[in-house]
Motif scaffolding. Sequence first.
Motif, PDB file in Angstrom:
ATOM      1  N   ALA A 114      13.652  68.947  57.894  1.00 59.95           N
ATOM      2  CA  ALA A 114      13.318  69.324  59.269  1.00 59.95           C
ATOM      3  C   ALA A 114      12.873  68.105  60.058  1.00 59.95           C
ATOM      4  CB  ALA A 114      12.226  70.395  59.269  1.00 59.95           C
ATOM      5  N   VAL A 115      11.972  67.319  59.458  1.00 57.37           N
ATOM      6  CA  VAL A 115      11.449  66.150  60.185  1.00 57.37           C
ATOM      7  C   VAL A 115      12.557  65.121  60.415  1.00 57.37           C
ATOM      8  CG1 VAL A 115       9.865  64.206  60.008  1.00 57.37           C
ATOM      9  CG2 VAL A 115       9.102  66.493  59.414  1.00 57.37           C
ATOM     10  N   ILE A 116      13.403  64.932  59.387  1.00 52.57           N
ATOM     11  CA  ILE A 116      14.512  63.992  59.555  1.00 52.57           C
ATOM     12  C   ILE A 116      15.414  64.446  60.699  1.00 52.57           C
ATOM     13  CG2 ILE A 116      16.637  63.146  58.475  1.00 52.57           C
ATOM     14  CD1 ILE A 116      15.120  63.100  55.828  1.00 52.57           C
ATOM     15  N   SER A 117      15.678  65.752  60.734  1.00 56.59           N
ATOM     16  CA  SER A 117      16.545  66.252  61.807  1.00 56.59           C
ATOM     17  C   SER A 117      15.918  66.016  63.167  1.00 56.59           C
ATOM     18  CB  SER A 117      16.800  67.743  61.627  1.00 56.59           C
ATOM     19  OG  SER A 117      17.649  67.949  60.554  1.00 56.59           O
ATOM     20  N   ILE A 118      14.619  66.295  63.264  1.00 58.77           N
ATOM     21  CA  ILE A 118      13.949  66.126  64.563  1.00 58.77           C
ATOM     22  C   ILE A 118      14.007  64.666  65.003  1.00 58.77           C
ATOM     23  CG2 ILE A 118      11.725  66.224  65.735  1.00 58.77           C
ATOM     24  CD1 ILE A 118      11.043  68.640  63.972  1.00 58.77           C
ATOM     25  N   LEU A 119      13.599  63.764  64.097  1.00 55.83           N
ATOM     26  CA  LEU A 119      13.479  62.355  64.486  1.00 55.83           C
ATOM     27  C   LEU A 119      14.842  61.669  64.545  1.00 55.83           C
ATOM     28  CD1 LEU A 119      10.291  61.340  62.502  1.00 55.83           C
ATOM     29  CD2 LEU A 119      10.510  62.023  64.893  1.00 55.83           C
ATOM     30  N   ALA A 120      15.629  61.819  63.456  1.00 51.31           N
ATOM     31  CA  ALA A 120      16.915  61.124  63.442  1.00 51.31           C
ATOM     32  C   ALA A 120      17.851  61.706  64.489  1.00 51.31           C
ATOM     33  CB  ALA A 120      17.535  61.210  62.051  1.00 51.31           C
ATOM     34  N   GLY A 121      17.775  63.029  64.705  1.00 56.70           N
ATOM     35  CA  GLY A 121      18.591  63.636  65.748  1.00 56.70           C
ATOM     36  C   GLY A 121      18.257  63.033  67.106  1.00 56.70           C
ATOM     37  N   ALA A 122      16.955  62.877  67.363  1.00 56.39           N
ATOM     38  CA  ALA A 122      16.545  62.308  68.644  1.00 56.39           C
ATOM     39  C   ALA A 122      16.976  60.852  68.756  1.00 56.39           C
ATOM     40  CB  ALA A 122      15.031  62.431  68.792  1.00 56.39           C
ATOM     41  N   LEU A 123      16.818  60.100  67.653  1.00 59.93           N
ATOM     42  CA  LEU A 123      17.211  58.684  67.693  1.00 59.93           C
ATOM     43  C   LEU A 123      18.710  58.549  67.924  1.00 59.93           C
ATOM     44  CD1 LEU A 123      15.005  57.220  64.836  1.00 59.93           C
ATOM     45  CD2 LEU A 123      14.802  56.774  67.285  1.00 59.93           C
ATOM     46  N   CYS A 124      19.494  59.410  67.258  1.00 60.24           N
ATOM     47  CA  CYS A 124      20.940  59.379  67.483  1.00 60.24           C
ATOM     48  C   CYS A 124      21.250  59.692  68.942  1.00 60.24           C
ATOM     49  CB  CYS A 124      21.637  60.401  66.592  1.00 60.24           C
ATOM     50  SG  CYS A 124      21.735  59.926  64.884  1.00 60.24           S
ATOM     51  N   ALA A 125      20.504  60.641  69.495  1.00 57.58           N
ATOM     52  CA  ALA A 125      20.749  61.015  70.890  1.00 57.58           C
ATOM     53  C   ALA A 125      20.502  59.826  71.807  1.00 57.58           C
ATOM     54  CB  ALA A 125      19.861  62.192  71.282  1.00 57.58           C
ATOM     55  N   ILE A 126      19.457  59.053  71.498  1.00 58.35           N
ATOM     56  CA  ILE A 126      19.171  57.879  72.338  1.00 58.35           C
ATOM     57  C   ILE A 126      20.352  56.917  72.334  1.00 58.35           C
ATOM     58  CG2 ILE A 126      17.705  55.810  72.521  1.00 58.35           C
ATOM     59  CD1 ILE A 126      15.393  57.466  71.546  1.00 58.35           C
ATOM     60  N   GLY A 127      20.976  56.797  71.159  1.00 60.37           N
ATOM     61  CA  GLY A 127      22.026  55.804  71.023  1.00 60.37           C
ATOM     62  C   GLY A 127      23.382  56.223  71.569  1.00 60.37           C
ATOM     63  N   GLN A 128      23.541  57.449  72.034  1.00 62.85           N
ATOM     64  CA  GLN A 128      24.863  57.903  72.437  1.00 62.85           C
ATOM     65  C   GLN A 128      25.264  57.363  73.805  1.00 62.85           C
ATOM     66  OE1 GLN A 128      26.834  59.356  70.294  1.00 62.85           O
ATOM     67  NE2 GLN A 128      25.092  59.266  68.891  1.00 62.85           N
ATOM     68  N   ALA A 129      26.537  56.980  73.901  1.00 67.18           N
ATOM     69  CA  ALA A 129      27.068  56.553  75.191  1.00 67.18           C
ATOM     70  C   ALA A 129      27.767  57.713  75.894  1.00 67.18           C
ATOM     71  CB  ALA A 129      28.047  55.401  74.995  1.00 67.18           C
ATOM     72  N   ASP A 130      28.045  58.770  75.127  1.00 73.18           N
ATOM     73  CA  ASP A 130      28.774  59.927  75.641  1.00 73.18           C
ATOM     74  C   ASP A 130      27.757  61.008  75.986  1.00 73.18           C
ATOM     75  OD1 ASP A 130      30.009  62.547  75.477  1.00 73.18           O
ATOM     76  OD2 ASP A 130      31.828  61.506  74.832  1.00 73.18           O
ATOM     77  N   PHE A 131      27.802  61.490  77.228  1.00 68.39           N
ATOM     78  CA  PHE A 131      26.846  62.471  77.714  1.00 68.39           C
ATOM     79  C   PHE A 131      26.826  63.708  76.810  1.00 68.39           C
ATOM     80  CE2 PHE A 131      25.352  64.366  82.073  1.00 68.39           C
ATOM     81  CZ  PHE A 131      24.153  64.715  81.485  1.00 68.39           C
ATOM     82  N   LYS A 132      28.010  64.182  76.417  1.00 66.33           N
ATOM     83  CA  LYS A 132      28.073  65.435  75.651  1.00 66.33           C
ATOM     84  C   LYS A 132      27.555  65.248  74.235  1.00 66.33           C
ATOM     85  CE  LYS A 132      31.148  69.413  75.642  1.00 66.33           C
ATOM     86  NZ  LYS A 132      32.541  69.852  75.757  1.00 66.33           N
ATOM     87  N   ARG A 133      27.871  64.076  73.654  1.00 63.52           N
ATOM     88  CA  ARG A 133      27.342  63.802  72.317  1.00 63.52           C
ATOM     89  C   ARG A 133      25.830  63.754  72.341  1.00 63.52           C
ATOM     90  NH1 ARG A 133      31.465  62.259  68.688  1.00 63.52           N
ATOM     91  NH2 ARG A 133      30.170  61.759  66.898  1.00 63.52           N
ATOM     92  N   LEU A 134      25.279  63.221  73.429  1.00 63.42           N
ATOM     93  CA  LEU A 134      23.822  63.151  73.558  1.00 63.42           C
ATOM     94  C   LEU A 134      23.233  64.560  73.504  1.00 63.42           C
ATOM     95  CD1 LEU A 134      21.847  60.874  75.891  1.00 63.42           C
ATOM     96  CD2 LEU A 134      21.353  63.298  75.963  1.00 63.42           C
ATOM     97  N   VAL A 135      23.819  65.461  74.288  1.00 68.91           N
ATOM     98  CA  VAL A 135      23.312  66.834  74.284  1.00 68.91           C
ATOM     99  C   VAL A 135      23.494  67.461  72.903  1.00 68.91           C
ATOM    100  CG1 VAL A 135      23.482  69.082  75.384  1.00 68.91           C
ATOM    101  CG2 VAL A 135      23.834  67.040  76.730  1.00 68.91           C
ATOM    102  N   ALA A 136      24.626  67.146  72.240  1.00 71.85           N
ATOM    103  CA  ALA A 136      24.871  67.703  70.909  1.00 71.85           C
ATOM    104  C   ALA A 136      23.789  67.253  69.932  1.00 71.85           C
ATOM    105  CB  ALA A 136      26.248  67.275  70.410  1.00 71.85           C
ATOM    106  N   TYR A 137      23.457  65.960  69.960  1.00 72.96           N
ATOM    107  CA  TYR A 137      22.412  65.486  69.042  1.00 72.96           C
ATOM    108  C   TYR A 137      21.059  66.063  69.395  1.00 72.96           C
ATOM    109  CZ  TYR A 137      25.156  62.422  66.131  1.00 72.96           C
ATOM    110  OH  TYR A 137      26.042  61.962  65.202  1.00 72.96           O
ATOM    111  N   SER A 138      20.826  66.334  70.685  1.00 73.57           N
ATOM    112  CA  SER A 138      19.554  66.965  71.031  1.00 73.57           C
ATOM    113  C   SER A 138      19.457  68.339  70.389  1.00 73.57           C
ATOM    114  CB  SER A 138      19.403  67.054  72.560  1.00 73.57           C
ATOM    115  OG  SER A 138      20.091  68.176  73.056  1.00 73.57           O
ATOM    116  N   SER A 139      20.609  69.004  70.201  1.00 67.54           N
ATOM    117  CA  SER A 139      20.604  70.299  69.507  1.00 67.54           C
ATOM    118  C   SER A 139      20.131  70.131  68.068  1.00 67.54           C
ATOM    119  CB  SER A 139      22.012  70.906  69.483  1.00 67.54           C
ATOM    120  OG  SER A 139      22.343  71.427  70.725  1.00 67.54           O
ATOM    121  N   VAL A 140      20.653  69.087  67.396  1.00 71.81           N
ATOM    122  CA  VAL A 140      20.238  68.857  66.015  1.00 71.81           C
ATOM    123  C   VAL A 140      18.724  68.682  65.957  1.00 71.81           C
ATOM    124  CG1 VAL A 140      20.465  67.319  64.035  1.00 71.81           C
ATOM    125  CG2 VAL A 140      22.455  67.793  65.470  1.00 71.81           C
ATOM    126  N   SER A 141      18.202  67.898  66.897  1.00 75.09           N
ATOM    127  CA  SER A 141      16.771  67.643  66.930  1.00 75.09           C
ATOM    128  C   SER A 141      15.983  68.933  67.168  1.00 75.09           C
ATOM    129  CB  SER A 141      16.494  66.623  68.039  1.00 75.09           C
ATOM    130  OG  SER A 141      15.135  66.368  68.135  1.00 75.09           O
TER     131      SER A 141
END
Lengths: 515, 492
Positions: free
Chosen positions: A295-322
């Motif tokens: 759970a914690v990995i998903s929250i943190l790593a999901g958010a970190l992945c979201a920060i790194g996205q250049a694609d708007f939709k991928r960013l929102v997708a990773y925010s879902s994981v988080s």
Amino acid sequence: MELLRQNVLFVLVFLPLLGAAAVLPQRTGKSARWVALGVSIATLLLAGLLPLLFDSARAGPYGYDDVGGVVQLVRRLPWVPSIHAELLLGVDGLSLPLVLLTTFVFVLAIIASFKIEKQVQGYFALVLLLETGVLGTFLSLDLLLLFVFFELSLLPMYFLIGIWGGPRREYAAIKFFVYTFVGSIAILVALIGIYLKAGSFDLVRLPALLGDLAHTNPTLAMTLFGLLAFGFLVKLPIMPFHTWLPDAHVEAPTPISMILAAVLLKLGGYGLLRVAWPLFPEQALAAWPILAALAVISILAGALCAIGQADFKRLVAYSSVSHMGFVLLGIIAMTPASMAGAVFMMVAHGLTSAALFFVVGIIYDRVHHRQIARMGGVGATMPTYGRFASLFMFASLGLPGLCNFIGEILVLMGVFSAAKTGPVSAAVPAWAIYTVATAAAFGIVLTAGYMLWCLQRVFLGKPKEDTATLAPLDSRETLVLWPLAIAVVALGVLPWTLVLTLSDTTVAALLKVLS
Amino acid sequence: MTGGIVQIPSASDWSAIGVETTLAATLVAVLIVPFFARSQRGVGLVALVGVLAAFGVTLLPASVSTGHSAFFGMLIADPAALLWRQVLLLFTAGVIGIWFGATSRAVPVGDAPEFMTLLISATLGLSLMGATSNLLLLLLAMELASMPSYVLAGFRKTKRHAAEASLKYVLFGAVCTAVTIYGLSLLYGSAGTLDLGHWITATRGAYTPAAIVGVFFVLAGLLFKISAVPAHFWCPDVFEGSHVDVAAFLSVASKGAGLLLLARLWDGASHFATPMVAGMAAVLGIVAVVTTAVGNLGALRQQSVKRILAYSSIAHAGYLLSAMAVLPAGRTSLLAYLVVYAVMNLGAFAVLAGVERAAGSDDVSAFDGLAARSPVAAVAMAVCLVSMVGLPPAAGFLVKWKIMSTLATAGGAWWWIVASVAINSIISLVYYAKILRAMFLRPSTVRQEPSRLITALASVCAVTLVLMLIAFAPLEQWAASAVFWQAPVQTP
């Protein structure tokens, strides 16, 4: 009245299926759209009856009407008598909010789909078939039937992504299919084990029937729990089983992304709450360190992945994981606040993620790409759109007064309190719980970070070349955005009246089963 | 067995071969009709009517029997034999439907009588295979089924592939038959009776070494019919070389008859708890696992849908044998799966026949864009394929579940087979999805669409599959009621 109470759930589940059958023979795409919209609105209205028929004040045990339980409007029909599988539908405080969310989001997604021009009849028939699958999963209280509906939601999604998706749609569709199918097979094997030990598929009675298994055969119990948890965690999705999600989202058309994020991910969370935890509470406790870490990995790593996205939709997708990490965290903490928070978070995320994917879709329709770097100043060129988008982004990052805040705060409070009370406090040292809670809380900061940074790059500043002149929102888009905006605010302001009052007694009853 | 030296068959004897009599009459009709009518389709129609009439015979009250032996112990009339005949005849009628919808236009004029003669005589043999445990009749029935099949496999006379297929099939079949006959002679030698059913009951699960060798040799012949490992090599080549309707026929009718015969013999033996019976169950279990894996892994690399379906039929033979291994408990799962397997294969092969006819190729790419050309056929095919994977909303899900739960109930090492079935389902998804992807996600390359008859046939199969999922109880009851009857042992 009695007739209505007996049949409302069956009608609710199969109405979209009938709608799908009605959509297919339509001669023009136009009439197919309106039939689909009509059916989805009828389904929403029918689902709107449920809170009136459902007695949320009944503070009974986790059982049926015969013991004054919280599970209501139960209807059973024979199905496969030799293995005691039934067509058994019922509703309680876990499923009711999700059913309302589902019917609501499907109406909006269908409105959002009015621009689809390719094989319109097939598209809307699949969307309605998907709605039957999702509603059936939420309302089935027979494990085998639940599995059938769970799988039924898989195929329409494969086709919806694979036919109407973006350039890499085939890859994304098959990836989605294979990942979820592997999870399903794990659930299927668990199903066989559960049936052999309990001789029943009745989800409400299974906790009592399986009661001894943890002591008589702990290895088997742990295996079954592991299979179930794996199957549902893939669907949720939780890192490291999440990689299908960004691809599926990026390739799926906007309305399908809305449904995928808002509703289909909730099947995973709901499965954990309805199947894995009540059936194997002791195994869930034993697996606490692994689950908490995931759970914690998903929250943190999901958010970190979201920060790194250049694609708007991928960013929102990773925010879902988080955000789904928070749902898992709420479930594993097993306190009244955290469980209520998990249910609330699922509904809240359903609204904000659907809204954000629609927001992405709107800008994509105008600039035909999703690169954040090539956008800017959209707030100036499309002021109304900018305001809506800001509202949803603030809601997603957990601004007080908007819906996600309530979910996150309930989950975090629940996790902190788990160190003192509840089953987890007995099994896990307090420092571990505090560490997990603190790490998760840090996730909120990261969420604020990527959301605000994205908001700044897309909507603020000077308009760039691509975003210099944009058509304003049309009436169809406004029609989708307004209900979402109202719901996001309403849930933030009146969380108790709108959702928590429905789930309160059920969460209490479920916790009795868990401890 | 009492009476004078000359024994007269009684009325109940004749009722036991009502189906075969009707089929034999149809054979004669199919050969005579061409003298009066030169129409290809007229001959097909006669054959279809004959097969359906034979099916009608199975519905007569006289055909229903709780179990008796007929023709002095040569034949057995019991619920299992009846179920098999009903499935076989409906399926054969479906195969003739495929012939009407696709192949009949490809055959040179004048071939229909030969084709139908061969098809119906094979059906006759397969029908008998399900209703006997007598050594002699068993062998005759198997050969009556095999000989026409060899010719059917080579029916595309102008194609080199067909000649190759037919030759492979004959050679492989001949070797297997030889081995079977040798095995039967060993069994007869060690038993002293022609009736295997009696022999199985009398030995009570303890066999002499010669008898064990005999059992394995007979098993080899049956595995050839079932197309299970190690006697599966013929299957993909024969399917590829022959017409789609012939491939469909072999995939279900031939396999099903072999399975039913094996089940009848093994059902009698499996009741006894001896080490040899346990060993036999283990052998069947291992054959099942290997067959499933070989079928599924083999299918992964294929580009021809005929070959994919051939390997898929090998894999399904593996699933069926998994249920076979746990007889007598697995009987209901086995028969229910066989029924569902017949329906989903008929639907899939029907669409394949239509597509091959329209596109002139059986490559996966021939399915490109089928959903746009003929949405109904594509959806029907999708339902059949989904059922083969074992997913809802088709009956394949419940019957696969039933096999898995039967194995799990048996417990112990059988859990490994449950795991094998589960893992194989995942593997199979990959190649079935290849066809789904072609049909729905690819643009169309050809104009023609499958004929209406094909589409209708496939739709009927698809609807049946969905209905069988919703109303599974009647199917299950039907399978559960189809018990194997054993003649009581005569004491001299």
